[in-house]
Each structure stands twice: as C-alpha cells, then as structure tokens.
Design an enzyme around this catalytic site. Sequence first.
Site, PDB file in Angstrom:
ATOM      1  N   HIS A  17      40.459  49.213  29.353  1.00 52.14           N
ATOM      2  CA  HIS A  17      41.632  50.083  29.457  1.00 52.14           C
ATOM      3  C   HIS A  17      42.723  49.629  28.504  1.00 52.14           C
ATOM      4  O   HIS A  17      42.528  48.694  27.709  1.00 52.14           O
ATOM      5  CB  HIS A  17      42.111  50.177  30.906  1.00 52.14           C
ATOM      6  CG  HIS A  17      42.423  48.858  31.542  1.00 52.14           C
ATOM      7  ND1 HIS A  17      43.434  48.055  31.091  1.00 52.14           N
ATOM      8  CD2 HIS A  17      41.842  48.202  32.580  1.00 52.14           C
ATOM      9  CE1 HIS A  17      43.487  46.967  31.833  1.00 52.14           C
ATOM     10  NE2 HIS A  17      42.517  47.016  32.742  1.00 52.14           N
ATOM     11  N   HIS A  20      43.640  45.871  28.308  1.00 50.29           N
ATOM     12  CA  HIS A  20      42.669  45.068  27.557  1.00 50.29           C
ATOM     13  C   HIS A  20      42.862  45.302  26.052  1.00 50.29           C
ATOM     14  O   HIS A  20      42.871  44.357  25.256  1.00 50.29           O
ATOM     15  CB  HIS A  20      41.230  45.454  27.931  1.00 50.29           C
ATOM     16  CG  HIS A  20      40.902  45.263  29.385  1.00 50.29           C
ATOM     17  ND1 HIS A  20      40.186  46.174  30.108  1.00 50.29           N
ATOM     18  CD2 HIS A  20      41.210  44.267  30.258  1.00 50.29           C
ATOM     19  CE1 HIS A  20      40.036  45.741  31.358  1.00 50.29           C
ATOM     20  NE2 HIS A  20      40.656  44.590  31.468  1.00 50.29           N
ATOM     21  N   CYS A 125      40.008  37.710  48.776  1.00 55.02           N
ATOM     22  CA  CYS A 125      40.244  39.009  48.123  1.00 55.02           C
ATOM     23  C   CYS A 125      39.239  39.139  46.985  1.00 55.02           C
ATOM     24  O   CYS A 125      39.265  38.358  46.031  1.00 55.02           O
ATOM     25  CB  CYS A 125      41.664  39.112  47.575  1.00 55.02           C
ATOM     26  SG  CYS A 125      41.858  40.585  46.557  1.00 55.02           S
ATOM     27  N   CYS A 128      40.770  39.880  43.426  1.00 55.30           N
ATOM     28  CA  CYS A 128      41.267  38.692  42.699  1.00 55.30           C
ATOM     29  C   CYS A 128      40.176  37.648  42.544  1.00 55.30           C
ATOM     30  O   CYS A 128      40.363  36.690  41.795  1.00 55.30           O
ATOM     31  CB  CYS A 128      42.407  38.015  43.451  1.00 55.30           C
ATOM     32  SG  CYS A 128      43.856  39.005  43.706  1.00 55.30           S
ATOM     33  N   CYS A 143      46.332  42.365  49.924  1.00 53.98           N
ATOM     34  CA  CYS A 143      46.629  41.717  48.649  1.00 53.98           C
ATOM     35  C   CYS A 143      47.611  42.622  47.904  1.00 53.98           C
ATOM     36  O   CYS A 143      47.333  43.816  47.745  1.00 53.98           O
ATOM     37  CB  CYS A 143      45.337  41.544  47.842  1.00 53.98           C
ATOM     38  SG  CYS A 143      45.644  41.244  46.097  1.00 53.98           S
ATOM     39  N   HIS A 146      45.804  44.361  44.918  1.00 55.22           N
ATOM     40  CA  HIS A 146      44.647  45.247  45.132  1.00 55.22           C
ATOM     41  C   HIS A 146      44.779  46.158  46.342  1.00 55.22           C
ATOM     42  O   HIS A 146      43.909  47.002  46.576  1.00 55.22           O
ATOM     43  CB  HIS A 146      43.356  44.415  45.176  1.00 55.22           C
ATOM     44  CG  HIS A 146      43.100  43.727  43.877  1.00 55.22           C
ATOM     45  ND1 HIS A 146      43.481  42.430  43.642  1.00 55.22           N
ATOM     46  CD2 HIS A 146      42.568  44.192  42.729  1.00 55.22           C
ATOM     47  CE1 HIS A 146      43.178  42.108  42.389  1.00 55.22           C
ATOM     48  NE2 HIS A 146      42.627  43.153  41.821  1.00 55.22           N
ATOM     49  N   LYS A 296      52.886  52.293  38.572  1.00 56.58           N
ATOM     50  CA  LYS A 296      51.625  51.682  38.149  1.00 56.58           C
ATOM     51  C   LYS A 296      50.671  52.790  37.683  1.00 56.58           C
ATOM     52  O   LYS A 296      50.691  53.888  38.244  1.00 56.58           O
ATOM     53  CB  LYS A 296      51.029  50.941  39.353  1.00 56.58           C
ATOM     54  CG  LYS A 296      50.193  49.770  38.945  1.00 56.58           C
ATOM     55  CD  LYS A 296      49.680  48.978  40.109  1.00 56.58           C
ATOM     56  CE  LYS A 296      48.503  48.182  39.592  1.00 56.58           C
ATOM     57  NZ  LYS A 296      47.699  47.535  40.510  1.00 56.58           N
ATOM     58  N   LYS A 299      44.245  56.168  38.742  1.00 54.04           N
ATOM     59  CA  LYS A 299      43.468  57.415  38.597  1.00 54.04           C
ATOM     60  C   LYS A 299      44.055  58.496  39.483  1.00 54.04           C
ATOM     61  O   LYS A 299      44.157  59.655  39.095  1.00 54.04           O
ATOM     62  CB  LYS A 299      42.007  57.160  38.962  1.00 54.04           C
ATOM     63  CG  LYS A 299      41.266  56.496  37.832  1.00 54.04           C
ATOM     64  CD  LYS A 299      39.763  56.624  38.000  1.00 54.04           C
ATOM     65  CE  LYS A 299      39.071  55.738  36.983  1.00 54.04           C
ATOM     66  NZ  LYS A 299      38.235  54.710  37.543  1.00 54.04           N
TER      67      LYS A 299
END
Length: 506
Positions: A17, A20, A125, A128, A143, A146, A296, A299
Amino acid sequence: MKKYITTPIYYLNGLPHIGHAYTSILGDVMKKFETMRGNEVYYTTGTDEHGQKNQHSIEESGLSADEFLTRQSENFRNLFVDLGIDFDYFVRTSRPEHKKIVQEILQTIYDRGLIVKKSYEGLYCEGCEQFKKKSDLDENGCCPDHKKAPKAISEENYFFRLEPYRQWLIDYINTHPDWIQPAKYANEVLGMLKEPLDDLCISRPKSRVWLGVELPFDHDYVTYIWFDALVNYISTLNYGHNPDFEEIWANSHHLIAKDILKPHCIYWPIMLHALGVAPVRHYFIHGYWIGEGGVKMSKSLGNVVDPVEVIRLLGVDALRFYLIHNMTLGGDSQISIPMLKQGYKILANNIGNLQMRVLKMTQKSLDGKVPSADSLNDDDKKLVSGIADRFTRLFSQELSLEVISELADSVVKAGDAVNAYFAANEPWVLAKKPEQRERFEAVVYTTLECLRLIGLAMYPLTPASARKIEDSLGLAQVSFKADFTPFKLAAGTTVKVGDPLFPMVE
Ligand code: ME8
C-alpha cells in the site's frame, strides 16, 4: 565510505500500500541523493515472510507456502521497480541464507545464557504479532491499532531478557543525540524506558505456528518477527561470514515509521549489544499517511489510496514528489486522490509549463539552439547563482529527513523564482523587438540554465522527469552528479521540445 540504507521488510499477507511505497521511495531518494554526492550506497528493502498473519493467508489461499510467498513478494518487488526504486538487494526472510544466520545468532545468544524458557500467560494480538499488557489496550479491551480484542494464550516459550540492558540503552540515547531522528522519537523511546522492560517472547510452539525459523536449540519451536525480521538488517550483509561487515555496518541507516519504534529502538539495539555488535548508526523515523481530513485510511471508508491507481492516473514521478514534498516531519500527513491531483498541478504549472514555454521559445525564435550567456545582467546572474548556491549547500549537508524534505521544497521555490523572473521579463515581447535581441537571448539563457540546475536537483525525487529535462536541454546525463556549477549550459546546444513533462489530467 559506503553507506547502508534499509527500509522495514513488509508483511506480505496483503498487497503493498501507499505506506510501504512511501518508505521505499524515501530510501531510494536518499540513495540517489547520496550517489549524486559521489557516495556509494547499498540499499535494501523487502518482505517479511514468516509469522501467524502470513501463515493464515497461506492457509486461506490454498497455495503452497512457497507459491504464496513468492507471488506476494513479487507484488512488492514489481511495484518498487515500477516506482523507479533502485534497491541493491530485495530481502526475503524465507531464503535459507537468512534463516541460517538467524539460527547462528540465536545459538550464540542462547549459549551466553541470555535466553530462558518459561511458561507464559498473556494476551496475544495477532495483528501486532505481540503479547500485550492490559495497559496497552483501549477502553474496550482491544488493541488500539487493530481494533480487535487480543486472545488469551497460555504456553511455554523462550524469552530474551531486556531489563539488564535498559540503563545501557538510556545512556546510549543520551550520549548520541542524533541517533534517533527526529529527536521527538528519541524522547518517546526514553519514555518507554522509564519502566522496567518485560522479557521479550521470541518463540512460538510449532503446534501453533509453523511459518518461522526453527530454534536451533529446540526443534519444537520457531522464531519469527523480531528475532527473525530484525536480523535481516545484518543477515543481508552476511553477518558472521563477512570480514567487511563492521565497516559497512558503521555507516548504516534504518528508515522506519513510528509504528515499529519500540522493536527497532529497544529490542534491536539490545539484541545487537548482547551479540557484541554496535547499534545502527542512525534511525530516520517518519509519521503515517492518513486519509484526507485526518481519518485513518480503510476499505470501509473507501479512502484508501492505491499506489498502482496513482501511477495509472498521474504517473510515478507525481506520486514520488507528492509523498516527499508533503510528509510532515515528526507527524502524520494526509493523502487522497484530489490532494495528489492538486500536487500534480503544482508540478505541471511550476516546472512543466516553464520547461515547455522556454523550449518552444528557443525552438521558434532561436532555431532550437541555446543562446549565448555573454550579455547576462546582474539580476540574471544573481538568479542563476542563487539557485546554484542553494542546491550546492543542500547537497553538501549530512543526510537527514530534513534535508530530503528541504530538497523538494527548494525545487518548488526555485521553480517559483524562475517563473516569476520569466513573467517579469516577458521574453515573448522581447522576441518581437530586434533591438532587444541581446536581452531576449539573455532571458532565454538564464531560464534554460535555471531549468538545467532544477532538473539536476530533481533527480533523487523524480528521476524520470529529471532525465527528460536534461535530455530536452541536449545533455546526455549518464549519471547525475551534484555539481551545481552555474553557467555550464553551452551556447549552441540543440534543445528538444518533446512531450510535456506533466501532461494535463482530468
Ligand atoms: O511492521 N504511513 O511490516 P508492515 C507511512 N514486518 N508508512 C507506513 C504506513 C502508513 N500509513 N503503513 C505502513 C512490519 N508503513 C514488519 C516490519 S522490519 C524488521 C519488520 C510502512 O507491513 C512504514 O515503513 O506492517 C512502517 O514502519 C512499515 O510500513 C510497516 O510495515
């Protein structure tokens, strides 16, 4: 001395994404910046191919582990190649050479009595790939990254003791103020070091996780994530088998985002210290890309910016430039397709238009030849020298996130200055007056020479556009060098108009 620049190695359970793409582009910009200064750079990026997350994706895919990992890893590698990223080595932790070095390191540290086996109950988690403390969770017991409740797990595992090294690490940070950049993150790490450090769980039983590196001292267990992934930074240099290791490691730079601050700035230096290896030379830490309006990317919100889509819409260089120009140092930054289009307009109006206008003018009124620089006035010379000096100064600074961000800013500012000069001198009016011929030639020369310098400075950021600019000025740059000596564009050189650098988009 050769520099070594690394990015994190990315989980490959999903597609690459924008985050990255950003870190790997940033590393490439740094590499090109250094190479232009005549420094040799070894630059690595790659994929993290072990762990429970990747294992679940393999199981869901119906493919063999090897097929799945190779396919997914290729997605990253191909995107990075498309983005013009010139990595020297693409890390894959599934390679046997890497696994062998992980095992050697584990054995050394185990033999030193620093790894112990004990029973552990904890909240795990999977996102993570870490055990969490209650205090790490949000008000719903999830978390915070997540948004899922961690699973309660009880099992025997191997642990690496961190606490004996806490004071050493605090002292190291305090005596090396430029180690973690920006300094804000060094303070965050010091904050994490205020409390005693828990032992780090470094293993998983094979009955639960099979996708990892088998522990050399207990075949029922694997290691993955930190004792595996972090080791990539030295396994790539063939640690333990390379007589030149220390020399290149002494000049190493880790590029990461704030999400993996703790493993990189606490676990990793302690692991290296236990091994008798010095810490990395510098950390460069950046913030997060988030959606427009500060939300954030997700999708479900439909605000995910897909790098492949941006390349299709606006091209590689527009994406590279936006990411470098718009990342706020030490903070998060926003991105959306409309924002990228706005950034594209800046490039098109600023550099693209200037280039097209001056080239067409040279073509039409000067027979396509660079005019003479003989009659430049003081203002013309000041503009060229000012831009040359600014880039010379910039390229002589020590590598840092600030310098790279300043580079993008300086390109835009230099473009603005030349556009303002061009508009104020009205060369299209001068062109029509035979008695102003000298002045006309001086303005065109000045503009072309500034464009050459800007094109050169753009190389780390937008390599394809930089090549096009140099090519349009009749300069075949085999390799770009940070030599900003002004007035080097030779009179009589034939220019080429060519296609627009940044054509109109919808
Ligand atoms: O953590 N903005 O892998 P990962 C900016 N495998 N950068 C971002 C980003 C965002 N929104 N999202 C991700 C892992 N990144 C481990 C690392 S290293 C030895 C092992 C970038 O796939 C950024 O570089 O979750 C971040 O640190 C990294 O991707 C995390 O990638």
